[in-house]
Scaffold this motif. Structure first.
Motif, short mmCIF file in Angstrom:
data_model
loop_
_atom_site.label_atom_id
_atom_site.label_comp_id
_atom_site.label_asym_id
_atom_site.label_seq_id
_atom_site.Cartn_x
_atom_site.Cartn_y
_atom_site.Cartn_z
N GLU A 223 0.82 -1.21 0.00
CA GLU A 223 0.00 0.00 0.00
C GLU A 223 0.86 1.26 0.00
O GLU A 223 0.62 2.20 -0.76
N ARG B 27 -2.13 -6.94 -8.54
CA ARG B 27 -2.04 -5.58 -9.08
C ARG B 27 -1.22 -5.57 -10.37
O ARG B 27 -1.58 -4.89 -11.35
N GLN C 4 -4.33 -0.89 -8.04
CA GLN C 4 -4.09 -1.14 -6.62
C GLN C 4 -5.40 -1.21 -5.85
O GLN C 4 -5.62 -2.09 -5.02
#
Length: 535
Positions: A222, A421, A440
């Motif tokens: 992230e 992703r 994402q």
């Protein structure tokens, strides 16, 4: 050993109490993963926040296992069992009533700490309630309860979630644990008068190192792997591990005897158990999200699918015990990791729309491998050291197992979202809505079992194409993660086999150059002590 006069009173009732309490612990672990899609649908949380539902529980469970054993010895086994049961019940009630993801994550961490108290003090109580063959049978039932909880946990959690919603997954164990609290008065009290201190330095440094490592692994996809916060977390992990080593070396009664890692047999068994949990636990955590998102299965249906994996874990410990009459333990350990490596690789057959039976073979192989390990691993770890260090070895081995579970969930979760992703990158540009140009965001949603929600943000004419791209990207990410898991477990299989063969060869060489009567004694000693390890 300080004990109450009622030490032998109601041993069967005591066994039932401890077994019921222990049965709840694996159900809560697997149940948390079944709850993840429902939680994400209600709270709209990020993927890392959702993963902490499982990881927070496993992290504190692993970190406080040895510390809880020290608390039990010093303050009393029944007292710690009672406090753990109360904490587990209260944390589970609050989890069921949680109004947000932060509250849920925090309460799962508290539940993991309480679970460590229940498991360590419960096993110590059984050792006080039973002697001789009765103790062996009691611990056999104790281990079976944990295995049954693991085997049927996904199905029970799926049924509860489908019928009553995800909150029931935490509410029902809370109610059962409340009953356990009221029955604790039937248990005797005992303590160790020599246990006068608690290794607080070891607890803090070990728990901190695990927490910072898992935080970095979960948040890395992230925030970016080069993020200052992620780099700082890895640095903190290394520093805390170094401090942990220094602290443990200076302790008179360390909770983690690092000298055991000088024994190749013990090290190889630790590698084996980490490989086993890495090849198994992430499947129980992340396959529910995949099957829910890609195949649109209900949580109950997912739980039934996972029983193809978990049911063999109940059956094969008994079969393994029978086969040990002819097959050396070291071959059993090698076989267990080998089965799991092949089974995990075989699960790459999973794809959108796959039938239940198409994956039966790979699921069963993984389950057989875990079942075989349940039958031999703990005894092997204890037998790989001298008898006076057996308790320490057992505690360290279970800590390695639980720490491996927490780390494997974080590692595989990061790999899964990263691979997903990368497979979605550049394939969403033609779709309007919030997920266009956002691989994402879609990868995070998919890994929480969410596909229908993101698909609803694109026009109906493009919805089928969007679902196909998302499902194929998620499947490709899953396959890549499975291959990585299988490779690690396969490497561990080779390591265990090589170290075991070296041990056997060394004993045979020693026997060959000794007088006949001495050689016989050495051979018998090798069969008694290392047999549990790698023979």
């Amino acid at each position: 050993m300080n004990e109450t006069p009622a030490r032998k009173r109601n041993p069967v009732i005591g066994l039932i109490i401890v077994v019921v309490a222990s049965f709840l612990l694996p159900i809560t672990l697997t149940g948390s993963s079944i709850a993840m899609p429902g939680v994400a649908g209600d709270f709209h949380n990020s993927l890392p926040a959702g993963q902490w539902i499982v990881n927070a529980y496993d992290l504190t469970f692993a970190s406080f296992m040895l510390a809880s054993g020290s608390f039990s010895d010093r303050f009393g086994r029944r007292r710690i069992f009672l406090l753990g049961s109360i904490g587990f019940a209260l944390a589970s009630y609050v989890s069921a009533l949680a109004s947000g993801i932060v509250m849920l994550d925090v309460t799962r961490a508290v539940a993991g700490l309480a679970a460590a108290m229940v498991l360590t003090s419960g096993s110590a109580l059984l050792a006080q309630l039973f002697d001789g063959p009765a103790r062996t049978k009691a611990f056999g039932l104790f281990g079976t309860a944990v295995g049954v909880g693991l085997a049927f946990g996904p199905f029970v959690a799926g049924a509860l979630s489908t019928a009553l919603g995800w909150r029931a997954i935490f509410l029902v164990p809370a109610i059962v644990s409340t009953v356990v609290v009221f029955l604790t008065g039937f248990l005797p009290e005992s303590s160790d008068p020599e246990a006068t201190t608690v290794d607080w330095g070891g607890v803090i440094t070990f728990s901190g190192a695990l927490a910072t490592l898992i935080y970095a692994l979960l948040e890395g996809p992230e925030l970016g792997w080069s993020s200052p916060l992620i780099i700082a977390s890895y640095v903190a992990c290394v520093a805390l591990l170094a401090a942990f080593v220094v602290v443990e070396q200076r302790q008179e009664r360390p909770m983690f005897d690092l000298s055991l890692f000088r024994r190749p047999q013990f090290v190889s068994l630790c590698v084996a158990v980490v490989a086993i949990v890495l090849g198994t636990t992430p499947l129980l955590v992340y396959l529910p999200s995949y099957l829910t998102a890609v195949n649109g299965q209900s949580t109950m249906h997912v739980g039934m699918d996972l029983m193809m994996l978990t049911v063999p874990t109940v059956i094969f410990p008994m079969i393994t015990g029978y086969l040990l009459r002819w097959i050396p333990v070291r071959h059993m350990v090698t076989a267990s990791t080998g089965f799991i490596a092949v089974g995990v690789a075989g699960l790459t057959v999973l794809h959108p729309g796959i039938s239940n039976w198409a994956a039966l073979g790979p699921y069963s192989l993984v389950g057989i491998g875990v079942g075989v390990s349940f039958g031999v691993m703990d005894g092997a770890a204890v037998s790989s050291v001298t008898p006076e260090r057996a308790g320490m070895a057992a505690g360290m081995f279970n800590t390695m197992r639980l720490a491996g579970e927490a780390i494997s969930i974080a590692v595989v979760g990061s790999l899964l979202v990263t691979f997903t992703r990368s497979r979605l990158d550049g394939r969403l540009d033609g779709f309007p809505g919030p997920y266009g140009h956002q691989p994402q965001a879609l990868a995070d949603a998919l890994n929480q079992g969410q596909l229908s929600g993101p698909a609803g943000t694109v026009p109906e004419a493009s919805r089928a194409a969007f679902k196909a791209v998302a499902a194929n990207g998620y499947t490709g990410g899953l396959h890549a993660a499975l291959w990585a898991m299988a490779a690690f477990v396969a490497a561990a299989t080779v390591l265990v086999a090589v170290v075991g063969a070296r041990r056997t060869a060394r004993v045979e060489t020693t026997v060959a150059v000794l007088p006949e009567d001495v050689a016989e004694d050495v051979t018998q000693a090798d069969e008694r002590i290392p047999a549990g390890a790698l023979r």
